[in-house]
Design a protein around this motif. Structure first.
Motif, PDB file in Angstrom:
ATOM      1  N   ALA A  96      21.897 -12.730 -34.327  1.00 18.09           N
ATOM      2  CA  ALA A  96      22.454 -13.417 -33.158  1.00 18.09           C
ATOM      3  C   ALA A  96      22.595 -12.462 -31.975  1.00 18.09           C
ATOM      4  O   ALA A  96      22.265 -12.811 -30.836  1.00 18.09           O
ATOM      5  CB  ALA A  96      23.806 -14.031 -33.516  1.00 18.09           C
ATOM      6  N   ASP A  97      23.080 -11.256 -32.241  1.00 20.61           N
ATOM      7  CA  ASP A  97      23.215 -10.280 -31.158  1.00 20.61           C
ATOM      8  C   ASP A  97      21.854  -9.872 -30.617  1.00 20.61           C
ATOM      9  O   ASP A  97      21.681  -9.715 -29.398  1.00 20.61           O
ATOM     10  CB  ASP A  97      23.974  -9.048 -31.653  1.00 20.61           C
ATOM     11  CG  ASP A  97      25.476  -9.299 -31.790  1.00 20.61           C
ATOM     12  OD1 ASP A  97      25.965 -10.263 -31.172  1.00 20.61           O
ATOM     13  OD2 ASP A  97      26.153  -8.537 -32.497  1.00 20.61           O
ATOM     14  N   CYS A  98      20.882  -9.697 -31.493  1.00 21.47           N
ATOM     15  CA  CYS A  98      19.545  -9.302 -31.048  1.00 21.47           C
ATOM     16  C   CYS A  98      18.888 -10.399 -30.226  1.00 21.47           C
ATOM     17  O   CYS A  98      18.122 -10.108 -29.293  1.00 21.47           O
ATOM     18  CB  CYS A  98      18.672  -8.932 -32.243  1.00 21.47           C
ATOM     19  SG  CYS A  98      19.076  -7.326 -32.972  1.00 21.47           S
ATOM     20  N   GLU A  99      19.175 -11.647 -30.540  1.00 22.30           N
ATOM     21  CA  GLU A  99      18.579 -12.754 -29.786  1.00 22.30           C
ATOM     22  C   GLU A  99      18.998 -12.705 -28.314  1.00 22.30           C
ATOM     23  O   GLU A  99      18.208 -13.032 -27.428  1.00 22.30           O
ATOM     24  CB  GLU A  99      18.991 -14.098 -30.399  1.00 22.30           C
ATOM     25  CG  GLU A  99      18.330 -14.417 -31.734  1.00 22.30           C
ATOM     26  CD  GLU A  99      16.832 -14.646 -31.611  1.00 22.30           C
ATOM     27  OE1 GLU A  99      16.350 -14.892 -30.491  1.00 22.30           O
ATOM     28  OE2 GLU A  99      16.136 -14.561 -32.643  1.00 22.30           O
ATOM     29  N   THR A 100      20.236 -12.298 -28.053  1.00 24.81           N
ATOM     30  CA  THR A 100      20.677 -12.207 -26.657  1.00 24.81           C
ATOM     31  C   THR A 100      19.908 -11.128 -25.908  1.00 24.81           C
ATOM     32  O   THR A 100      19.694 -11.236 -24.693  1.00 24.81           O
ATOM     33  CB  THR A 100      22.185 -11.900 -26.576  1.00 24.81           C
ATOM     34  OG1 THR A 100      22.447 -10.589 -27.090  1.00 24.81           O
ATOM     35  CG2 THR A 100      22.988 -12.921 -27.366  1.00 24.81           C
ATOM     36  N   LEU A 101      19.484 -10.097 -26.628  1.00 27.59           N
ATOM     37  CA  LEU A 101      18.695  -9.034 -26.008  1.00 27.59           C
ATOM     38  C   LEU A 101      17.227  -9.424 -25.908  1.00 27.59           C
ATOM     39  O   LEU A 101      16.563  -9.136 -24.905  1.00 27.59           O
ATOM     40  CB  LEU A 101      18.853  -7.736 -26.800  1.00 27.59           C
ATOM     41  CG  LEU A 101      20.278  -7.186 -26.897  1.00 27.59           C
ATOM     42  CD1 LEU A 101      20.335  -5.999 -27.850  1.00 27.59           C
ATOM     43  CD2 LEU A 101      20.800  -6.778 -25.524  1.00 27.59           C
ATOM     44  N   LEU A 102      16.716 -10.086 -26.917  1.00 37.23           N
ATOM     45  CA  LEU A 102      15.323 -10.520 -26.910  1.00 37.23           C
ATOM     46  C   LEU A 102      15.041 -11.483 -25.762  1.00 37.23           C
ATOM     47  O   LEU A 102      13.937 -11.497 -25.204  1.00 37.23           O
ATOM     48  CB  LEU A 102      14.970 -11.178 -28.244  1.00 37.23           C
ATOM     49  CG  LEU A 102      14.789 -10.231 -29.439  1.00 37.23           C
ATOM     50  CD1 LEU A 102      14.856 -11.007 -30.746  1.00 37.23           C
ATOM     51  CD2 LEU A 102      13.474  -9.469 -29.337  1.00 37.23           C
ATOM     52  N   ALA A 103      16.042 -12.276 -25.401  1.00 40.77           N
ATOM     53  CA  ALA A 103      15.856 -13.257 -24.324  1.00 40.77           C
ATOM     54  C   ALA A 103      15.578 -12.585 -22.985  1.00 40.77           C
ATOM     55  O   ALA A 103      15.014 -13.214 -22.077  1.00 40.77           O
ATOM     56  CB  ALA A 103      17.099 -14.144 -24.218  1.00 40.77           C
TER      57      ALA A 103
END
Length: 342
Positions: A96-103
């Motif tokens: 979930a945390d990585c998804e905010t960065l991937l976006a």
């Protein structure tokens, strides 16, 4: 002195003369984004001396080009600190945390507003990385950032599983999690050239990139093995070799050094034949020249790396298992300080 820095690399070590000024510019940038929010963070941050690493990685760079490299490596380092394996974070939370960065890593569209200071810093780095770059190059750079970010949930799953890491499976994951491919992109960005996908398909080129990643990552693993062993983290080549082969940890260290020696010899052999390989593939003069510039850059990348380990304090001391490596949680919204007390 760590044994890794005594490894006799066959490449020259150079350093950008703009290093000291870049160090201060980077600290001001990091404090402005709220990445350094207190005195504990500042001591830890300064002890890494990422500016020295970037200046040795890119000895021909200065000014804005070197600043981008320092800032990008800092962001990658802080992301790594947030997902430190010793904290036993659940894979779903890491994802979930990585998804905010991937976006953030949009190549053609507009990314959503960043959430948290680390995302904001990544957005700034990514905007500067893409500026003036071709679509082909931006897509490649985004892919390499994604490799890095997507490796964290995978590492978290491996830590919770019963499957043992093998040398080959570890190296495959380490090439993505080690940030080296992004740093190799910076070699092109900072020196003002791009290699084409067609040039990268020349036989031997992909192997040179993998060898560079393996060499850099293995130097890192040798230097960090005691710190990571104390933290209970398994993602380290020395620890993987020790578990896979048995014997002593000293024997695993010897094997890691033997591997680096073989990789250097292979690198030199492939690089020597690259001009002829380019001619066989009928690359244009510009494509060939840029590819050879990249190989020269890789030699500079590798050659300067051990000198950073001689001075950085990133791997000194032991942080107890379960405690974060970096005091601030940079994934959550934080008010940017206008100034930090000394």
């Amino acid at each position: 002195m760590n044994v890794a820095v005594n490894f006799p690399l066959p490449f020259v070590s150079l350093c950008s003369p703009d290093r000291d000024a870049a160090r201060q510019r980077n600290f001001d940038w990091a404090r402005g984004f709220g990445l350094v929010a207190n005195e504990v963070d500042e001591r830890r941050y300064r002890s890494w001396d990422i500016a020295d690493l970037a200046a040795r990685w890119l000895p021909q760079a200065s000014g804005a080009e070197l600043d981008l490299a320092v800032d990008a490596i800092v962001v990658g380092t802080l992301i790594d600190e947030q997902f430190d394996g010793a904290r036993d974070l659940l894979p779903a939370q890491v994802r979930a945390d990585c998804e905010t960065l991937l976006a953030i890593l949009q190549v053609e569209g507009r990314p959503p507003p960043p959430v948290g200071v680390l995302a904001a810093a990544l957005a700034d780095v990514w905007t500067r990385t893409c500026r003036g770059a071709s679509l082909e190059w931006r897509r490649r750079a985004a892919r390499h950032w994604r490799w890095f970010l997507e490796a964290f949930p995978e590492e978290a799953r491996w830590r919770q599983g019963s499957v043992k890491l093998t040398r080959d499976s570890f190296l495959a994951l380490r090439r993505k999690s080690g940030l080296v491919y992004m740093m190799m992109d910076l070699t092109e960005k900072a020196n003002g050239f791009e290699t084409t996908e067609r040039a990268r398909q020349v036989p031997g080129v992909q192997r040179l990139l993998d060898l560079t990643a393996d060499l850099i990552d293995t130097m890192n693993d040798v230097c960090s093995v005691e710190k990571e062993r104390a933290r209970g983290d398994v993602h380290n080549l020395v620890l993987v070799l020790h578990a896979e082969q048995g014997g002593s940890r000293e024997g695993a260290l010897v094997e890691a050094h033997d591997s680096m020696r073989r990789w250097c010899e292979e690198f030199i052999q492939i690089a020597a034949g690259l001009p002829e390989a380019c001619a066989r593939q009928q690359l244009s003069r510009a494509e060939t020249d840029n590819l050879l510039r990249l190989v020269q850059g890789l030699e500079e990348n590798i050659g300067g790396h051990p000198d950073w380990y001689r001075t950085t304090r990133r791997y000194e001391g032991v942080i107890p298992r379960g405690e974060p490596s970096y005091s601030s949680n940079l994934m959550r919204p934080v008010v940017r300080p206008s100034a930090m007390s000394s």
